[in-house]
Structures are given as C-alpha cells and as structure tokens.
Design a protein around this motif. Structure first.
Motif, PDB file in Angstrom:
ATOM      1  N   VAL A   1       0.830  -1.322   0.050  1.00 10.73           N
ATOM      2  CA  VAL A   1       0.004  -0.118   0.194  1.00 10.73           C
ATOM      3  C   VAL A   1       0.923   1.266  -0.132  1.00 10.73           C
ATOM      4  CG1 VAL A   1      -1.662   1.435   1.352  1.00 10.73           C
ATOM      5  CG2 VAL A   1      -2.001  -1.366   0.973  1.00 10.73           C
ATOM      6  N   MET A   2       2.009   1.188   0.713  1.00 10.26           N
ATOM      7  CA  MET A   2       2.944   2.405   0.896  1.00 10.26           C
ATOM      8  C   MET A   2       3.510   2.750  -0.304  1.00 10.26           C
ATOM      9  SD  MET A   2       4.523   2.167   4.702  1.00 10.26           S
ATOM     10  CE  MET A   2       5.128   3.805   4.496  1.00 10.26           C
ATOM     11  N   ILE A   3       4.075   1.573  -1.232  1.00  8.79           N
ATOM     12  CA  ILE A   3       4.720   1.679  -2.338  1.00  8.79           C
ATOM     13  C   ILE A   3       3.666   2.075  -3.571  1.00  8.79           C
ATOM     14  CG2 ILE A   3       5.993   0.358  -4.255  1.00  8.79           C
ATOM     15  CD1 ILE A   3       7.126  -1.322  -2.132  1.00  8.79           C
ATOM     16  N   GLN A   4       2.432   1.567  -3.370  1.00  6.43           N
ATOM     17  CA  GLN A   4       1.181   2.146  -4.194  1.00  6.43           C
ATOM     18  C   GLN A   4       1.017   3.553  -4.029  1.00  6.43           C
ATOM     19  OE1 GLN A   4      -2.772   1.205  -3.371  1.00  6.43           O
ATOM     20  NE2 GLN A   4      -3.013   0.386  -5.225  1.00  6.43           N
ATOM     21  N   ASN A   5       0.989   4.046  -2.982  1.00  9.11           N
ATOM     22  CA  ASN A   5       0.669   5.361  -2.590  1.00  9.11           C
ATOM     23  C   ASN A   5       1.873   6.331  -3.094  1.00  9.11           C
ATOM     24  OD1 ASN A   5      -1.768   4.943  -1.537  1.00  9.11           O
ATOM     25  ND2 ASN A   5      -1.108   4.949   0.382  1.00  9.11           N
ATOM     26  N   GLY A   6       3.229   5.795  -2.697  1.00 17.54           N
ATOM     27  CA  GLY A   6       4.430   6.411  -3.233  1.00 17.54           C
ATOM     28  C   GLY A   6       4.404   6.710  -4.712  1.00 17.54           C
ATOM     29  N   ALA A   7       3.880   5.534  -5.643  1.00 18.42           N
ATOM     30  CA  ALA A   7       3.738   5.481  -6.964  1.00 18.42           C
ATOM     31  C   ALA A   7       3.170   6.750  -7.695  1.00 18.42           C
ATOM     32  CB  ALA A   7       3.709   4.216  -7.537  1.00 18.42           C
ATOM     33  N   LYS A   8       2.339   7.270  -6.996  1.00 23.28           N
ATOM     34  CA  LYS A   8       1.483   8.352  -7.437  1.00 23.28           C
ATOM     35  C   LYS A   8       1.908   9.673  -7.569  1.00 23.28           C
ATOM     36  CE  LYS A   8      -2.557   6.008  -5.666  1.00 23.28           C
ATOM     37  NZ  LYS A   8      -3.871   5.939  -4.653  1.00 23.28           N
ATOM     38  N   VAL A   9       3.191   9.784  -6.481  1.00 23.74           N
ATOM     39  CA  VAL A   9       3.558  10.946  -6.352  1.00 23.74           C
ATOM     40  C   VAL A   9       5.000  11.004  -6.443  1.00 23.74           C
ATOM     41  CG1 VAL A   9       1.802  11.980  -5.055  1.00 23.74           C
ATOM     42  CG2 VAL A   9       3.898  10.744  -3.791  1.00 23.74           C
ATOM     43  N   TYR A  10       5.845   9.932  -6.986  1.00 25.45           N
ATOM     44  CA  TYR A  10       7.389   9.611  -6.959  1.00 25.45           C
ATOM     45  C   TYR A  10       7.925  10.820  -7.988  1.00 25.45           C
ATOM     46  CZ  TYR A  10       7.255   7.417 -11.706  1.00 25.45           C
ATOM     47  OH  TYR A  10       7.279   7.292 -12.973  1.00 25.45           O
ATOM     48  N   GLN A  11       7.202  11.190  -9.110  1.00 23.87           N
ATOM     49  CA  GLN A  11       7.950  12.422  -9.876  1.00 23.87           C
ATOM     50  C   GLN A  11       8.113  13.538  -9.219  1.00 23.87           C
ATOM     51  OE1 GLN A  11       4.974  12.334 -13.189  1.00 23.87           O
ATOM     52  NE2 GLN A  11       6.218  10.793 -14.501  1.00 23.87           N
ATOM     53  N   ASP A  12       7.347  13.914  -8.156  1.00 26.73           N
ATOM     54  CA  ASP A  12       7.599  15.177  -7.169  1.00 26.73           C
ATOM     55  C   ASP A  12       8.236  14.797  -6.118  1.00 26.73           C
ATOM     56  OD1 ASP A  12       5.466  16.834  -8.847  1.00 26.73           O
ATOM     57  OD2 ASP A  12       4.040  15.359  -8.291  1.00 26.73           O
ATOM     58  N   ASP A  13       8.190  13.799  -5.573  1.00 30.94           N
ATOM     59  CA  ASP A  13       8.867  13.541  -4.257  1.00 30.94           C
ATOM     60  C   ASP A  13       9.271  11.864  -4.361  1.00 30.94           C
ATOM     61  OD1 ASP A  13      10.385  13.270  -1.911  1.00 30.94           O
ATOM     62  OD2 ASP A  13       9.146  15.062  -1.224  1.00 30.94           O
ATOM     63  N   ILE A  14      10.201  11.401  -4.533  1.00 32.04           N
ATOM     64  CA  ILE A  14      10.523   9.969  -4.394  1.00 32.04           C
ATOM     65  C   ILE A  14      10.727   9.650  -2.804  1.00 32.04           C
ATOM     66  CG2 ILE A  14      12.962   9.968  -4.406  1.00 32.04           C
ATOM     67  CD1 ILE A  14      13.086   7.736  -6.363  1.00 32.04           C
ATOM     68  N   THR A  15      10.793  10.330  -1.848  1.00 34.34           N
ATOM     69  CA  THR A  15      10.874  10.082  -0.434  1.00 34.34           C
ATOM     70  C   THR A  15       9.826   8.924   0.090  1.00 34.34           C
ATOM     71  OG1 THR A  15      11.668  12.371  -0.006  1.00 34.34           O
ATOM     72  CG2 THR A  15      11.165  10.943   1.841  1.00 34.34           C
ATOM     73  N   PHE A  16       8.395   9.029  -0.429  1.00 31.23           N
ATOM     74  CA  PHE A  16       7.418   8.360  -0.110  1.00 31.23           C
ATOM     75  C   PHE A  16       7.670   6.722  -0.440  1.00 31.23           C
ATOM     76  CE2 PHE A  16       5.817  12.767  -0.646  1.00 31.23           C
ATOM     77  CZ  PHE A  16       5.823  12.948   0.814  1.00 31.23           C
ATOM     78  N   MET A  17       8.475   6.775  -1.551  1.00 28.19           N
ATOM     79  CA  MET A  17       8.765   5.187  -1.926  1.00 28.19           C
ATOM     80  C   MET A  17      10.155   4.618  -1.559  1.00 28.19           C
ATOM     81  SD  MET A  17       7.679   4.815  -6.234  1.00 28.19           S
ATOM     82  CE  MET A  17       8.031   3.226  -5.894  1.00 28.19           C
ATOM     83  N   LEU A  18      10.737   5.655  -1.044  1.00 28.52           N
ATOM     84  CA  LEU A  18      12.219   5.337  -0.481  1.00 28.52           C
ATOM     85  C   LEU A  18      12.042   4.485   0.727  1.00 28.52           C
ATOM     86  CD1 LEU A  18      15.213   5.559  -1.177  1.00 28.52           C
ATOM     87  CD2 LEU A  18      15.172   7.734   0.539  1.00 28.52           C
TER      88      LEU A  18
END
Length: 342
Positions: A295-312
């Motif tokens: 779920v975290m990687i799914q949410n991070g994939a939505k905004v990774y172009q603006d900030d990759i921290t949420f997928m990191l």
C-alpha cells in the motif's frame, strides 16, 4: 635371553590421539562426538553473512511485534491525518511544506501528501501486517506441503499418482492472474458491494489463497525424498519389526527430512512478502488506509515524480528484509548441508 614379546593391542582400546588422527582433516577438535544439529550451528556461526542477515531479520520481526509500543513512545499513529489537522504542514497543493517529504524532528520519515499521515508509524504497522500475513502463509504452506508430500511418497500407488497430477496443475496455474481476476468475485460472495470488506476477511483470504497455491513445490520435493528413503534398509527394518506407518513416518522419515523442510521454509517467507506486497500494489489484497508495504509503495508511486521520498522508505526496507532473509536461507542451507557450495 628370550626377547620380550610385545603384548597384543586390545582392539577396543582407542586413544585420544587415534581418534584425532582418524578424524577428517579440517574437522574441529571434539566435533566427532557432537550432534548434527550442533555441527550445523557451529558452521552457521562461522558464516558472517548468515549471522548479519539473521540479526537484520530479527530486527524486522522485533519492530513488527513492538510496532504499537514504538508508535506510542513516538507519540503518533498511522491513521491520524496530521497534515489536515495541523496548519502549516501541507501547502496549497496538499504536499509537505518542508523538503524531503516533510522530514523533521516531529515526523522522522515525513508525512504523506494529501492526508498528511505520519510515514514512520505507517511503515511500522506496514511491516507488522506484511510479516504477519507472510509468516502465517509460510507456516501453513510448509505444514500442508509436508503432510501431502510425505503421505503421497510413503503410500505410493494411486494416491501418489493423484497427488502428482494435482501438483502439476497447481504449478502450471497462473496464480497472479487468478488473484487479480477472481479476487473481486470471491469477496462479493462474503461481502455485499455496498459494504466495506473487513480487514480480517482480507487477511484470512490472502493467507488461505497463498497457502492453497503454494504447497505444491515443497510437496513435490518431499515426495521425491520419501520415495527414495522408503526403500532404505532402516525403513525396511522398521517394517519387519512391526512398526506402524505413523511410527515409521515420525521416527524414521521425518528426522531425515528436516534439512529440505527448513530450507524450503526459509525460501517461502520472502517470496510471500514480495507476493503480498505486489498484490496490494495491484489493488488486490490489503488497501488504504490499512498499513502495508504494498500500500505504501502504491501511494508513493502516485507522487514519485514530485518526491521520491514516499517510495524510498518502504521500498528500501522491503528490499533489505527480502535480501537478508534470502541470504539467511542460503546460510542455513550451507550449514545443514556442507556439501553444497555457493
């Protein structure tokens, strides 16, 4: 003078020097009297990669078990929308005001865009849920595979033929496509479309489905091992003495199967971690707001172009756990079977 006749050596008298000389080169002193489990433990402790991997794996399990306590000491939880409740955390586009995902002394791993949930506690509970599902599925899969594999191999005949065909079908089945296609259908049987699916039902369904499709490989391996072992002399001797099939299985066969069972179990758990995270990422399985690696990687994939921290953070932690557990499995295999070389 009659020469002294040397006294004949007693055949049963073996000195310590003879024992040491007869030991194989490279065998630790005194290891000839140790059990196979003790020798495996000694070999494992000498493997630095295995020891470090074991500490990493234990660390993740401890974090998962103590997630509620850590979150309480930290003073936050994974469900509160701090960005919406506290002014100044999110900008007009609902992104963290501070750089790197809003990392600060108050939010160690930052906050999520849109809702502003705490990433650190969400990750703690995500690790907890993912390891819970993967561990339960791995244990059930191993248990079912052991029972089916040993039963088919020992009984043979039509039972072995039938189990073999079922195993062939399961190994050829496209599991991921089945999950994606039939998951909504299965959920609709238990929950009406107007209601939200309970988390416990989703977790239980994931564990049962992964178990139902995962036992075939370990069952095939153990079936082959039992087919070879049942023709050995010690099994035939047990049959001649009138031992029951249950006694033969538990006393004669199982002790010789612990090595492949443990090795397969160590391979299953990281595979289930990635499978469960992949299903959650695809929208099958756990879903937001339930914390989960996928779920975290799914949410991070939505905004990774603006900030990759949420997928990191979820990506690195999952990769670290999977790699550590795979290395641990290799070390366990080498310790139990020193003939295999990496």
């Amino acid at each position: 003078m009659t020469p002294a006749t040397p006294s004949p050596a007693t055949p049963l008298e073996v000195t310590d020097e003879d024992s040491a000389a007869s030991a194989k080169p490279g065998t630790p002193k005194g290891s000839e009297s140790r059990s196979p489990g003790r020798l495996a433990w000694i070999r494992f402790k000498r493997d630095r990669t295995g020891v470090i991997s074991a500490f990493v794996v234990i660390f993740f399990f401890v974090v998962g078990i103590l997630a509620p306590l850590i979150a309480k000491l930290y003073g936050k939880d994974p469900y509160t929308t701090y960005g919406m409740n506290i002014p100044g955390l999110l900008n007009e586009f609902n992104y963290p005001v501070k750089p790197n995902g809003g990392i600060s002394s108050d939010f160690w791993f930052g906050i999520e865009p849109q809702l502003g949930r705490d990433v650190f506690t969400f990750l703690l509970y995500g690790i907890r849920n993912s390891l819970l599902i993967a561990t339960a599925a791995a244990l059930l899969t191993t248990l079912l595979g052991v029972v089916v594999g040993i039963t088919a191999g020992y009984l043979g005949g039509k039972t072995d033929y039938f189990v073999g065909r079922v195993i062939d079908i399961l190994l050829a089945f496209p599991q991921t496509l089945f999950f994606i296609a039939f998951w909504p259908v299965v959920m609709a049987i238990f929950v009406s479309p107007e209601e939200n699916t309970p988390v416990w039902l989703t977790v239980t369904s994931l564990i049962l489905v992964m178990t139902a499709f995962g036992w075939a490989s370990i069952a095939r391996l153990l079936r082959g091992e039992v087919l070879a072992l049942r023709e050995r002399e010690f099994v035939e001797a047990a049959k001649v003495t009138g031992a029951s099939p249950a006694r033969i299985i538990f006393k004669e066969l199982l002790p010789n199967l612990w090595t492949p069972i443990l090795i397969q179990a160590t391979l299953l758990l990281p595979a289930y971690v990635t499978a469960e995270a992949g299903l959650a990422f695809l929208g099958v399985g756990l879903s937001d707001p339930t914390p989960d690696w996928g779920v975290m990687i799914q949410n991070g994939a939505k905004v990774y172009q603006d900030d990759i921290t949420f997928m990191l953070f979820p990506g690195l932690s999952m990769v670290l756990f999977v790699v550590a557990f795979n290395l641990l499995g290799d070390s366990v295999r080498d310790a139990l079977d020193p003939k295999t070389k990496r």
